[in-house]
Design an enzyme around this catalytic site. Structure first.
Site, PDB file in Angstrom:
ATOM      1  N   HIS A  29      42.874  50.087  46.361  1.00  0.00           N
ATOM      2  CA  HIS A  29      42.546  50.170  47.796  1.00  0.00           C
ATOM      3  C   HIS A  29      43.641  50.971  48.471  1.00  0.00           C
ATOM      4  O   HIS A  29      44.700  51.243  47.884  1.00  0.00           O
ATOM      5  CB  HIS A  29      42.421  48.781  48.421  1.00  0.00           C
ATOM      6  CG  HIS A  29      43.658  47.946  48.335  1.00  0.00           C
ATOM      7  ND1 HIS A  29      44.770  48.151  49.126  1.00  0.00           N
ATOM      8  CD2 HIS A  29      43.976  46.898  47.525  1.00  0.00           C
ATOM      9  CE1 HIS A  29      45.715  47.272  48.829  1.00  0.00           C
ATOM     10  NE2 HIS A  29      45.245  46.499  47.850  1.00  0.00           N
ATOM     11  N   ASP A  72      41.743  32.353  32.900  1.00  0.00           N
ATOM     12  CA  ASP A  72      42.816  32.164  31.936  1.00  0.00           C
ATOM     13  C   ASP A  72      43.702  30.984  32.339  1.00  0.00           C
ATOM     14  O   ASP A  72      44.304  30.970  33.412  1.00  0.00           O
ATOM     15  CB  ASP A  72      43.649  33.446  31.837  1.00  0.00           C
ATOM     16  CG  ASP A  72      44.571  33.453  30.641  1.00  0.00           C
ATOM     17  OD1 ASP A  72      45.602  32.759  30.696  1.00  0.00           O
ATOM     18  OD2 ASP A  72      44.255  34.144  29.665  1.00  0.00           O
ATOM     19  N   SER A  77      46.985  43.986  42.879  1.00  0.00           N
ATOM     20  CA  SER A  77      45.980  45.009  43.185  1.00  0.00           C
ATOM     21  C   SER A  77      46.184  46.231  42.294  1.00  0.00           C
ATOM     22  O   SER A  77      47.284  46.785  42.221  1.00  0.00           O
ATOM     23  CB  SER A  77      46.083  45.427  44.652  1.00  0.00           C
ATOM     24  OG  SER A  77      45.734  44.374  45.506  1.00  0.00           O
TER      25      SER A  77
END
Length: 389
Positions: free
Chosen positions: A202, A324, A339
């Site tokens: 992003h 996980d 990110s």
């Protein structure tokens, strides 16, 4: 008999209407264009109820259950790119293209009076190009009370306003707060064979205005993760790291909605390239991410792909969930700074982590890798790829 006939007709009418509504739903949910590998036919892995049928001129007719027409889409055949998956943290240093206005000292300050708004990019003062806070301040201070012409860019358009500075604390001021640079930490998603890279998934946006920071120059820097704040529902955590003495490891040439893009000096030696996975190949269920929560070395963690939005054109193409147990016990879920962490499924690079859900930190959004690669190809000053856009 007539009653039974009317009932049958009513039922058929209702069924026809439902099928029409379902067809319309898919019409808007499915994109008009797909990329496919040579010798591969279009298969929508996440929509088993959709049947593609080859038509003319690279057109594919999509039908519901092989019966009800939905739409015709275009396919473009490409050689499947090979990408080196990332997962390493990197430092982001951006120098703005111009200087961004982020706030004002008061509602009646000179900057507001002349029409300047938050998010405007200041390009020049009295014809002199400005690239830093200090340059603007100096030009305003030295105006001797005279009006100055300020060129700004707003929503892609340039205009010039006339600003009359006022005296405050013995110095001329415009009464606005501006920012000329940004810095932070993100995660590399992929490296291309020519060392072009994509990361973050992003854009870097200004913390005050929310606008994408337009960049003039950028640097990818070496960083190390030394700790993290654990995520809790309602309070997402964050990776904690710092820039190392090694300094620059590459340049950044684009800050776009789909991520940060640039050119690295080197690709880590332990990397092996894998194929890009196109969006229609993605399936709900098990996948993995590579991310770094300590030091510089990425680790592999299991996730589940919960939703796939094939029509997505922004950074929210998939909904993912961390499954996980080791990662959950350590971080609580997705951390800010993850990110860009690459998402791998069936041996292919399919996307990157982009956002964490505030109310459920085990979940977040992901972007399609093909969207990031298209931007990297389009924005790269020089590359060996043919743009797929």
């Amino acid at each position: 008999m007539k009653t039974a006939t009317k009932l049958t007709a009513s039922v058929l009418g209702i069924v026809s209407l439902l099928l029409l509504l379902i067809s319309g739903y898919y019409y808007y949910r499915l994109p008009d264009r797909f990329y496919v590998s040579e010798n591969n036919r279009l298969v929508l892995s996440s929509y088993s109820e959709i049947s593609p049928r080859t038509s003319k001129n690279n057109k594919i007719d999509l039908t519901l259950f092989g019966i009800i027409p939905i739409k015709s889409v275009t396919t473009q055949v490409l050689d499947t790119p090979l990408l080196y998956p990332g997962g390493e943290p990197f430092g982001i240093k951006l120098i703005s293209d111009g200087v961004m206005v982020i706030d004002f000292e008061s509602d009646s300050c000179p900057a507001i009076k002349c029409g300047i708004k938050c998010g405007d990019i200041i390009l020049s003062v009295d014809g002199k190009e400005v690239t830093s806070n200090a340059e603007i301040s100096k030009l305003i201070r030295n105006c001797n009370g005279q009006t100055v012409k300020v060129k700004i860019r707003r929503d892609g358009e340039e205009k010039t306003v006339t600003l009359t500075p006022e005296v405050a604390d013995g110095s001329y001021r415009a009464g606005m707060w501006v920012r000329d640079s940004s810095a932070g930490i993100g995660t590399v998603t992929f490296y291309c064979q020519d060392k072009t890279f994509g990361g973050l998934g992003h854009a870097v946006c200004d913390i005050d205005t929310g606008d994408i920071v337009p960049i003039r120059d950028g640097e990818a820097s070496d960083v190390i993760i030394h700790d993290y704040q654990k995520s809790y529902d309602g309070a997402p955590g964050a990776l904690l790291g710092g820039f190392t003495q090694k300094g620059s490891i590459g340049e950044i040439f684009a800050n776009e909605e789909s991520g940060i893009f640039g050119q690295m000096e080197d690709i880590p030696k332990d990397k092996t390239p894998i194929p890009l996975g196109y969006k229609q190949e993605i399936q709900k269920g098990k996948a993995h991410i590579y991310t770094t929560i300590n030091g510089k070395t990425p680790e592999k963690y299991e996730i589940s792909i919960e939703e796939i939005h094939l029509d997505g054109k922004d950074t929210k193409n998939m909904v993912i969930k961390i499954t996980d147990k080791d990662l959950l016990s350590q971080t609580g879920g997705i951390l800010q700074g993850m990110s860009g962490s690459p998402i791998i499924q069936n041996g292919k690079l399919i996307g990157a982590v982009t956002h964490v859900f505030v109310n459920d930190v085990t979940m977040g959004y992901g972007i399609f890798a093909e969207n990031m690669l298209n931007t990297a190809i389009t924005k790269s000053p020089s590359n060996g790829f043919e743009a797929a856009a």
